[in-house]
Design an enzyme around this catalytic site. Structure first.
Site, PDB file in Angstrom:
ATOM      1  N   SER A  42      38.051 -16.754  28.577  1.00 39.64           N
ATOM      2  CA  SER A  42      39.294 -17.515  28.751  1.00 39.64           C
ATOM      3  C   SER A  42      40.438 -16.556  29.059  1.00 39.64           C
ATOM      4  O   SER A  42      40.195 -15.414  29.479  1.00 39.64           O
ATOM      5  CB  SER A  42      39.557 -18.350  27.503  1.00 39.64           C
ATOM      6  OG  SER A  42      40.571 -19.296  27.756  1.00 39.64           O
ATOM      7  N   ASN A  43      41.671 -16.967  28.862  1.00 35.48           N
ATOM      8  CA  ASN A  43      42.827 -16.095  29.140  1.00 35.48           C
ATOM      9  C   ASN A  43      43.976 -16.430  28.200  1.00 35.48           C
ATOM     10  O   ASN A  43      43.841 -17.309  27.354  1.00 35.48           O
ATOM     11  CB  ASN A  43      43.226 -16.221  30.619  1.00 35.48           C
ATOM     12  CG  ASN A  43      43.629 -17.644  30.965  1.00 35.48           C
ATOM     13  OD1 ASN A  43      44.656 -18.130  30.530  1.00 35.48           O
ATOM     14  ND2 ASN A  43      42.779 -18.334  31.717  1.00 35.48           N
ATOM     15  N   HIS A  44      45.102 -15.731  28.371  1.00 31.69           N
ATOM     16  CA  HIS A  44      46.210 -15.842  27.401  1.00 31.69           C
ATOM     17  C   HIS A  44      47.181 -17.001  27.648  1.00 31.69           C
ATOM     18  O   HIS A  44      48.178 -17.109  26.951  1.00 31.69           O
ATOM     19  CB  HIS A  44      47.020 -14.541  27.393  1.00 31.69           C
ATOM     20  CG  HIS A  44      46.249 -13.371  26.881  1.00 31.69           C
ATOM     21  ND1 HIS A  44      45.749 -13.328  25.604  1.00 31.69           N
ATOM     22  CD2 HIS A  44      45.884 -12.219  27.480  1.00 31.69           C
ATOM     23  CE1 HIS A  44      45.115 -12.184  25.428  1.00 31.69           C
ATOM     24  NE2 HIS A  44      45.174 -11.491  26.556  1.00 31.69           N
TER      25      HIS A  44
END
Ligand code: C5P
Length: 230
Positions: A42-44
Site C-alpha cells: 500500500s502507500n501513505h
C-alpha cells in the site's frame, strides 16, 4: 430592506450553488494490494485531500459518489459511499458508476502494480529470497478519459522530481482536463498530513495554491475549476 434571521436561513437553504445538479464521482485513499491473507502492498495516502473534495462538493450542492480504498479520515454520510480496496476493484466500481457522472475527480493513490498471484495461505519464512511478480494495474483515470461519453476529469500527480514537467506529461498522457500537482519531495505537505500546497494545471492555465489546510485547498481547486470549466 432588512430580512430576519429565520428568513435568511430559509433563503440559504433554497440558494442554488455552483455544483447543484452535478453528479461527481471521487476516488480517494490508498489502494491495498494483497500478497497473502495477512500482508499487502500500500502507500501513505490518508484520503484527507479526497475527503476534503467530497465535503466541499457536497457543500456546493453536488450529488457525490465516493469510492474509497484505505483511509484515515471520516466518511461523509451525505455521499454515496462505496469501498473498493484494490486497484482492480476500484476500476470495476468506477466503471460501474461513471455513466451518469458530470465530473470525475481521481484523488486515490492507486498502486501501479499488484502481485500476479495472491497466496492462499500465509507465506512462510524460509532461507531463500522471496520473489514477488508484480503486474501492471489498469489505469482508472486513463480509462475514464478514453470513454466516448467522458466526464470532465481531474487527476492528481504526486511528484518528487521535476514536478511541473512530469505533471504536464501526465496531463497529456492520461488525457484529463486538469492535473493537481502535489510536490511530495518535502515531508511537510502532501501525503498523510493535514496541510498541502498544490498547483492547478490545465492545458492553458496554471495556478499555484499556497500552503494551507486540505479543506481550503479543496475549496480553491473547485473555485478555479468552476470558473474555468463550468
Ligand atoms: O501515473 P500516476 O499514478 O502518477 O497518476 C496519478 C493519477 O492517476 C491520480 O489521479 C490517480 O488517482 C490516477 N491513477 C489511476 N489508476 C492507476 C494509477 C493512478 O486512476 N492505476
Amino acid at each position: 430592506m432588512k430580512i430576519g434571521r429565520g428568513a435568511a436561513i430559509v433563503a440559504q437553504q433554497f440558494h442554488t450553488t455552483e455544483l447543484t445538479g452535478k453528479n461527481i464521482l471521487i476516488t480517494l485513499g490508498a489502494s491495498v494490494e494483497a500478497i497473502d491473507p495477512v500482508r499487502y502492498i500500500s502507500n501513505h495516502s490518508s484520503g484527507k485531500m479526497g475527503m476534503a473534495l467530497v465535503n466541499n462538493c457536497i457543500e456546493l450542492g453536488a450529488q457525490v459518489t465516493c469510492i474509497y480504498a484505505k483511509i484515515q479520515t471520516e466518511l461523509n454520510q451525505r455521499a454515496s459511499n462505496i469501498q473498493a480496496l484494490s486497484a482492480k476493484k476500484m476500476h470495476k466500481a468506477v466503471m460501474e458508476n461513471i455513466a451518469e457522472q458530470d465530473i470525475f475527480i481521481s484523488c486515490a493513490a492507486v498502486a501501479d502494480f499488484s502481485p500476479e498471484n495472491i497466496a492462499k495461505d500465509k507465506i512462510k519464512k524460509n532461507a531463500d529470497d522471496l520473489k514477488l511478480i508484480l503486474k501492471p494495474n489498469p489505469d482508472i483515470l486513463q480509462d475514464v478519459c478514453k470513454l466516448t461519453k467522458k466526464p470532465l476529469t481531474i487527476g492528481f500527480a504526486a511528484e518528487t522530481k521535476n514536478p511541473l514537467e512530469n505533471a504536464q506529461i501526465k496531463l497529456k498522457n492520461k488525457g484529463c482536463d486538469v492535473i493537481i500537482l502535489n510536490d511530495v519531495s518535502g515531508a511537510d505537505f502532501g501525503l498523510n498530513v493535514d496541510e498541502n500546497e498544490v498547483t492547478f494545471l490545465s492545458q492553458n492555465y496554471q495556478q499555484k495554491i499556497a500552503k494551507t489546510s486540505k479543506q481550503k485547498i479543496a475549496k480553491k481547486i473547485l473555485e478555479i475549476f468552476i470558473r474555468k470549466f463550468l
